[in-house]
Design an enzyme around this catalytic site. Structure first.
Site, mmCIF file in Angstrom:
data_model
loop_
_atom_site.group_PDB
_atom_site.id
_atom_site.type_symbol
_atom_site.label_atom_id
_atom_site.label_comp_id
_atom_site.label_asym_id
_atom_site.label_seq_id
_atom_site.Cartn_x
_atom_site.Cartn_y
_atom_site.Cartn_z
ATOM 1 C CD GLU A 122 2.825 -6.321 -16.345
ATOM 2 O OE1 GLU A 122 2.757 -6.269 -15.113
ATOM 3 O OE2 GLU A 122 3.906 -6.257 -16.961
ATOM 4 C CG ASN A 132 3.145 -1.125 2.614
ATOM 5 O OD1 ASN A 132 2.589 -2.068 2.069
ATOM 6 N ND2 ASN A 132 4.348 -0.706 2.269
ATOM 7 N N GLY A 133 1.747 -3.706 4.680
ATOM 8 C CA GLY A 133 2.393 -4.949 5.110
ATOM 9 C C GLY A 133 1.345 -5.942 5.559
ATOM 10 C CE LYS A 177 5.809 -5.418 -18.837
ATOM 11 N NZ LYS A 177 6.962 -5.855 -18.152
ATOM 12 C CB CYS A 230 -0.848 0.002 1.253
ATOM 13 S SG CYS A 230 -1.766 -1.533 1.447
ATOM 14 C CG HIS A 271 8.372 -30.551 -27.783
ATOM 15 N ND1 HIS A 271 8.645 -31.842 -28.186
ATOM 16 C CD2 HIS A 271 9.451 -29.822 -28.135
ATOM 17 C CE1 HIS A 271 9.846 -31.877 -28.745
ATOM 18 N NE2 HIS A 271 10.354 -30.661 -28.729
ATOM 19 C CD1 TRP A 278 -2.672 -4.260 -5.167
ATOM 20 C CD2 TRP A 278 -1.974 -5.695 -3.598
ATOM 21 N NE1 TRP A 278 -2.560 -5.500 -5.744
ATOM 22 C CE2 TRP A 278 -2.136 -6.393 -4.819
ATOM 23 C CE3 TRP A 278 -1.555 -6.403 -2.471
ATOM 24 C CZ2 TRP A 278 -1.882 -7.759 -4.937
ATOM 25 C CZ3 TRP A 278 -1.300 -7.762 -2.589
ATOM 26 C CH2 TRP A 278 -1.458 -8.426 -3.814
ATOM 27 C CD GLU A 338 9.343 -8.022 -19.434
ATOM 28 O OE1 GLU A 338 9.152 -8.962 -18.640
ATOM 29 O OE2 GLU A 338 9.099 -6.839 -19.156
ATOM 30 N NE ARG A 395 4.211 1.734 -1.574
ATOM 31 C CZ ARG A 395 5.372 1.117 -1.521
ATOM 32 N NH1 ARG A 395 6.329 1.471 -2.338
ATOM 33 N NH2 ARG A 395 5.590 0.171 -0.639
ATOM 34 C CE LYS A 427 7.177 0.026 -11.102
ATOM 35 N NZ LYS A 427 7.222 -0.677 -12.388
HETATM 36 C C1 F6R Z 1 5.925 -6.728 -14.540
HETATM 37 C C2 F6R Z 1 6.288 -6.271 -13.226
HETATM 38 C C3 F6R Z 1 6.455 -7.277 -12.141
HETATM 39 C C4 F6R Z 1 7.753 -7.000 -11.374
HETATM 40 C C5 F6R Z 1 7.874 -7.945 -10.174
HETATM 41 C C6 F6R Z 1 9.189 -7.753 -9.450
HETATM 42 O O1 F6R Z 1 5.807 -5.660 -15.427
HETATM 43 O O2 F6R Z 1 6.453 -5.106 -13.000
HETATM 44 O O3 F6R Z 1 6.437 -8.571 -12.643
HETATM 45 O O4 F6R Z 1 8.820 -7.165 -12.253
HETATM 46 O O5 F6R Z 1 6.818 -7.720 -9.294
HETATM 47 O O6 F6R Z 1 9.310 -6.464 -8.969
HETATM 48 P P1 F6R Z 1 10.710 -5.870 -8.536
HETATM 49 O O7 F6R Z 1 11.540 -5.766 -9.762
HETATM 50 O O8 F6R Z 1 10.383 -4.531 -7.951
HETATM 51 O O9 F6R Z 1 11.291 -6.814 -7.539
#
Ligand code: F6R
Length: 612
Positions: free
Chosen positions: A492, A99-100, A489, A2, A508, A73, A485, A27, A607
């Protein structure tokens, strides 16, 4: 994960809190709330975003020079208004934001219920503020001492801020495994999950460490103690962040701004690290571990999500260039499976935020097993760089869009520098190959700029495919992690189902999915396996799959076979991911925009994942 913010000083707190919450919304954005002290304790909170909270408070009394704010969150309890923070104590005199996760909230709640406490929400946070008040009243101690005693009883992670109606001149903040920074202005103080809410008010900050409690008094300033009652001298640091780094700067979304920042952010990741006519690599943060790195028997790279994908590119780099056996692990799996780690192993933790709970726990575990641990992180002063032995920051600047873009290319840049530096020391790469990769690396920012010129073309492709249900992404070698990746992208931010596969694995299983409705993004740049990828494309064509190929600038073979091609400049094969990922970021971005998705704040995501 959060976002929390608090203010005490001479200004009206509400506008500071609201602006801060907007900046922290990356967040979490399930609900938002504020508590203000002004003779009484007033709380406004609502399910939804900070903008909903602003509507909720319109025309209402939001005065007060002390207050706290939260954007959530959800972990415990639905994301509704009842579960929104701040939460209050039994007497409703104390308010908390958190937050936690308080892991032992259930037994604490049962005990407090027996003692007559009634709870208004389903959250773990509410239990903590009831516990604090219960201790304060029953043990007849002041609020700071009650907080300290309570924090000795909780298991889990917390960044909390507490205000009291009876003590309008004080904020109490504390942290364990969740970030917290205190900003010190002229007769005013800020506390927040990161520095973005305080950036225009002060440059003097103190990052709290685990198990520290900050007591911020209007007249006496900041005092820090630990939960074990030791006094700590605050370590004042100067904030490096600038306001324009956290603003959209004319772009529609942070994600687009961050995609377009990559020529600069990659340059910043290299700045001062690739020097002189001999292209010497200097990674200051890990210099004293040079010998250990050169003699490493094994590299273990840990991370989550996009950072894990960067780690996979790292595996190719370390094995190819430095000839060091490398394993890449999801931090969440690594931490729970009793991994075999030896003293000659180097563990590299990759994380944009530097706060990811699984990665942090994996670092702690590796430490107990005697490994040397390096961090590759973006957020300066975050938890993971502080827990590792050494490391290199990526210097990509604040990444605010929830989908990671420039962090990925910055992580890959740092991994490339590490692999080159170690390879040269170990003699596993010839000097001419070293020079040619290093020279190419320095050209990558301008080549990224070239790739970005395909934006309009990629937007047209996106229009054609935005309404499909599924996507496949295929790549080989260095492009395999990029395929993963690209798929991440897309899913998400657009909520379209997408899978990334090594191209040769298609036969396969996934080939069964291919028909005339299946777009397949094929990473087909000039590479050692070019012929093989051509065969894979033929296999897809034979089943009527629709091919979007990422190809090298002069490739004429694949152009004939694919429905769409996106060209990228030629480069060293090991540097391809830095270019081939860009069209995939843009494709996902445009599809999400066309579908009307919230690109910067996709549903259910946040994030910084500070919970398991
Ligand atoms: C995807 C994304 C997440 C982060 C993951 C790790 O676009 O942003 O998959 O890569 O949550 O986050 P960090 O890099 O902050 O440890």
């Amino acid at each position: 994960m959060c976002g929390i913010v608090g203010y005490i000083g001479h200004r009206e707190a509400y506008p500071v809190l609201i602006k801060g919450l907007h900046r922290l919304e990356y967040r979490g954005y399930d609900s938002a709330g504020v508590a203000l002290i002004n003779g009484d304790l007033r709380i406004y909170k609502i399910a939804g975003k900070v903008s909903e909270l602003e509507k909720e408070t319109e025309g209402k009394n939001t005065h007060g020079t002390c207050g706290i704010g939260h954007t959530r969150w959800a972990t415990h309890g639905e994301p509704n208004t009842r579960n929104a923070h701040p939460h209050v104590s039994e007497s409703k005199n104390l308010a908390i934001i958190h937050n936690g996760i308080i892991e032992n909230y259930a037994p604490l709640k049962t005990e407090l219920k027996k003692r007559g406490h009634a709870f208004l929400s389903d959250t773990d946070t509410e239990v903590l503020i009831h516990l604090i008040e219960d201790i304060q009243l029953n043990e007849k101690v002041d609020l700071v001492e009650a907080v300290r005693i309570a924090l000795n009883q909780v298991i889990g992670a917390y960044a909390i801020v507490i205000v009291s109606k009876d003590e309008p001149d004080m904020l109490i903040a504390a942290r364990k495994s969740s970030p917290m920074v205190v900003g010190i202005g002229e007769g005013e103080y800020f506390v927040a999950s990161d520095a973005s809410p305080l950036i225009e008010y002060t440059r003097n900050v103190v990052y709290l460490n685990d198990e520290e409690i900050a007591i911020v008094r209007r007249d006496k300033g900041l005092e820090i103690i630990t939960i074990h009652n030791e006094t700590i001298t605050p370590y004042l640091q100067e904030l490096q962040m600038q306001l324009d780094m956290i603003e959209k700067g004319g772009y529609d979304h942070y994600m687009l701004k961050e995609i377009y920042e990559q020529p600069n952010s990659i340059m910043d990741s290299m700045r001062g690290r690739l020097i002189g006519s001999r292209n010497t690599i200097v990674l200051g943060g890990i210099k004293e571990y040079e010998k250990k790195l050169t003699n490493a028997k094994r590299m273990i790279i840990i991370g989550c999500g996009t950072s894990w994908h960067a780690g996979l590119v790292g595996e190719y780099l370390f094995e190819d260039i430095a000839r060091i056996p490398t394993e890449v692990e999801y931090a969440s799996e690594f931490r729970y499976r009793n991994p075999v780690i030896n003293e000659d192993d180097i563990v590299i933790a990759i994380s944009q935020s530097g706060e990811t709970a699984d990665t942090l726990a994996a670092v702690e575990l590796a430490k107990t097993k005697g490994a040397t641990i390096f961090g590759i992180c973006n957020v300066v002063g975050s938890s993971i760089p502080r827990a590792t032995h050494a490391g290199s920051y990526t210097h990509a600047g604040p990444e605010i869009g929830v989908a990671s873009t420039k962090a990925f290319t910055a992580q890959v840049t740092v991994l490339t520098l590490m692999a080159l530096a170690i390879g040269r020391k170990r003699g596993t790469i010839t000097e001419s190959k070293y020079q040619s990769i290093a020279i190419e690396l320095s050209k990558i920012p301008e080549k990224v700029q070239e790739v970005l010129k395909s934006n309009a073309h990629i937007r047209q492709i996106a229009e054609e495919y935005a309404h499909v249900q599924n996507f496949l992404y295929l790549g080989r070698g260095y492009n395999f992690p990029v395929a993963l990746e690209g798929a991440l992208k897309l899913k998400e931010i657009s909520y379209i189902h997408a899978e990334g596969y090594p191209a040769a694995e298609m036969k396969h299983g996934p080939i069964a999915l291919i028909d005339e409705n299946m777009p397949v993004v094929v990473m087909a740049t000039n590479m050692s396996a070019h012929d093989k990828i051509v065969s894979n494309i033929q296999e897809i064509r034979a089943r009527k799959g629709r091919i979007i190929a990422i190809i090298s600038e002069n490739d004429e073979v694949i152009e004939e076979m694919a429905e769409h091609v996106i060209r990228i400049p030629d480069t060293e094969e090991s540097l391809t991911p830095l270019l081939s990922v860009i069209p995939l970021q843009l494709l996902a971005y445009h599809i999400a925009v066309i579908l009307g998705r919230n690109v910067d704040q996709p549903r259910n995501l946040a994030k910084s994942v500070t919970v398991e």
